[in-house]
Design an enzyme around this catalytic site. Structure first.
Site, PDB file in Angstrom:
ATOM      1  N   CYS A  17       0.823  -1.220   0.000  1.00  0.00           N
ATOM      2  CA  CYS A  17       0.000   0.000   0.000  1.00  0.00           C
ATOM      3  C   CYS A  17       0.856   1.269   0.000  1.00  0.00           C
ATOM      4  O   CYS A  17       0.350   2.353  -0.305  1.00  0.00           O
ATOM      5  CB  CYS A  17      -0.939   0.000   1.192  1.00  0.00           C
ATOM      6  SG  CYS A  17      -2.026  -1.435   1.176  1.00  0.00           S
ATOM      7  N   HIS A  28      -3.519   7.069   3.012  1.00  0.00           N
ATOM      8  CA  HIS A  28      -3.902   5.777   2.439  1.00  0.00           C
ATOM      9  C   HIS A  28      -5.309   5.420   2.929  1.00  0.00           C
ATOM     10  O   HIS A  28      -5.607   5.521   4.125  1.00  0.00           O
ATOM     11  CB  HIS A  28      -2.892   4.714   2.875  1.00  0.00           C
ATOM     12  CG  HIS A  28      -3.296   3.330   2.499  1.00  0.00           C
ATOM     13  ND1 HIS A  28      -3.662   3.002   1.212  1.00  0.00           N
ATOM     14  CD2 HIS A  28      -3.414   2.193   3.231  1.00  0.00           C
ATOM     15  CE1 HIS A  28      -3.974   1.716   1.178  1.00  0.00           C
ATOM     16  NE2 HIS A  28      -3.843   1.216   2.381  1.00  0.00           N
ATOM     17  N   ASN A  30     -10.196  -0.382   0.061  1.00  0.00           N
ATOM     18  CA  ASN A  30      -8.741  -0.231   0.060  1.00  0.00           C
ATOM     19  C   ASN A  30      -8.209  -0.738  -1.285  1.00  0.00           C
ATOM     20  O   ASN A  30      -8.254  -1.935  -1.548  1.00  0.00           O
ATOM     21  CB  ASN A  30      -8.175  -1.036   1.237  1.00  0.00           C
ATOM     22  CG  ASN A  30      -6.669  -0.985   1.328  1.00  0.00           C
ATOM     23  OD1 ASN A  30      -5.998  -0.515   0.409  1.00  0.00           O
ATOM     24  ND2 ASN A  30      -6.130  -1.478   2.422  1.00  0.00           N
TER      25      ASN A  30
END
Ligand code: UT7
Length: 317
Positions: A108, A243, A273
């Site tokens: 990520c 994020h 996500n």
């Protein structure tokens, strides 16, 4: 180094929590209250390669340059059906780029990792225009028979073009080797000479509580450090582009840093996500909505498998 164009390509299919609840023992109420996620896009008919190519073309068009002006392509990706060649090499052929290409995988934190690398290349004078593509399909590495992880993720591609000039102030990457808290293991081909265990396939495994704690503490520490190293005060920052893992993580980071809600935008409720694609997607939305103004002081922060995290300070030009 500055960002001069962004692009996003999302799959068509919107998958709500109720749709997932048909396959695993979960509910819209549980997912929405624990994660903030209401729906995500999942690749059904598209290919990740085509989405990556579309995001790249849009970013290059937004940057006002030609594909021939792109000197380097860095593609951030966790998993796709090709182990080799790299996804970046495959996308190159779809966008008529001729520059060198390669992939990075820092989960990520991939977009900020690519931004850091791009800054190094640009500062050294090696390359001028760098195209970063973040193309992610986590829906194909999670276990759809178990409720723990499949509810969290969404598929997407996003891209950004960066070039020389003022913008990026400080950037910091960190890694603490903790492979067991979040991992996906592929099975390698059988090898007749291997006498140890040949290794087994594991769909995405996650210790959710541990990841949650590490995400909050890493992001808070990274943000404090880059803000201080830039010579800014926390209250000077106009926007925190984080994020988009989970609304509870985002809220917890915001509360630890005592930030007002309006400075911490989020879209995780719609996208889930999307791993390294998250930050450019949110940035692209904020630009389109006119929410980022010239002179804005921005902080980026990302965290994920590794455990790896990254943060940066950036002044919008
Ligand atoms: O880029 C990083 C990617 N990863 C993340 O961002 C994950 C970070 N972690 C989290 O966001 C949270 O830990 C989760 C959302 C994954 C889980 O929330 P939690 O509040 O930590 O729940 P938990 O794991 O402690 O589980 C609580 C209960 C358990 O049931 P029992 O043992 O209390 O009966 C779980 O089995 O919730 C159950 N549970 C679910 N129930 C309905 C776990 N997943 C689900 C689910 N639906 N999807």
């Amino acid at each position: 180094m500055r960002i001069i164009g962004t692009g996003v390509a999302l799959p068509q299919l919107r998958v709500t929590n109720d749709m997932i609840a048909k396959y695993v023992d979960t509910s819209d109420e549980w997912v929405a209250s624990r994660t903030g996620i209401k729906e995500r896009r999942i690749i059904s008919t598209e290919s990740l390669i085509d989405l990556g190519a579309q995001a790249a073309k849009d970013a290059v068009a937004a940057a006002g340059i030609d594909m021939a002006d792109v000197d380097l392509l860095i593609c951030s990706n966790v998993a796709n059906s090709y182990v080799t060649p790299s996804l970046g090499c495959i996308i190159q052929g779809k966008i008529d780029a001729t520059c060198p290409c390669f992939d990075i995988n820092n989960a990520c934190a991939g977009f900020l990792t690519a931004l850091d690398m791009a800054d190094g290349y640009i500062t050294s004078g090696r390359y001028k225009n760098i195209l970063i593509i973040c193309a992610e399909e986590p829906s194909r590495i999670v276990d759809w028979t178990s409720r723990e992880a499949c509810i969290l993720f969404g598929d997407a591609a996003s891209a950004a073009v960066v070039t020389d000039g003022e913008g990026l102030k400080k950037i910091k990457l960190s890694t603490k080797s903790l492979p067991d808290v979040l991992y996906y293991r592929r099975k390698l081909e059988y090898n007749p000479f291997v006498t140890k265990d040949q290794g087994e396939y594991k769909p995405l495994q996650m210790n959710g509580r541990e990841v949650f704690k590490m995400a909050v503490s890493a992001s808070v520490a990274d943000i404090k450090k880059v803000v201080e190293d830039t010579g800014w005060k926390m209250e000077d920052v106009d926007m925190f582009v984080l994020h988009q893992a989970n609304l509870r993580i985002i809220d917890s980071i915001r509360q630890h840093l005592d930030l007002p809600e309006e400075k911490v935008p989020h879209n995780v409720e719609r996208s889930g996500n999307t791993s390294s694609a998250c930050i450019p997607i949110l940035l692209n939305e904020l630009i389109a909505e006119g929410k980022i103004k010239k002179g804005y002081k921005i902080v980026f922060s990302a965290f994920g498998a590794g455990f790896s995290s990254a943060a940066a300070t950036y002044e919008w030009k």
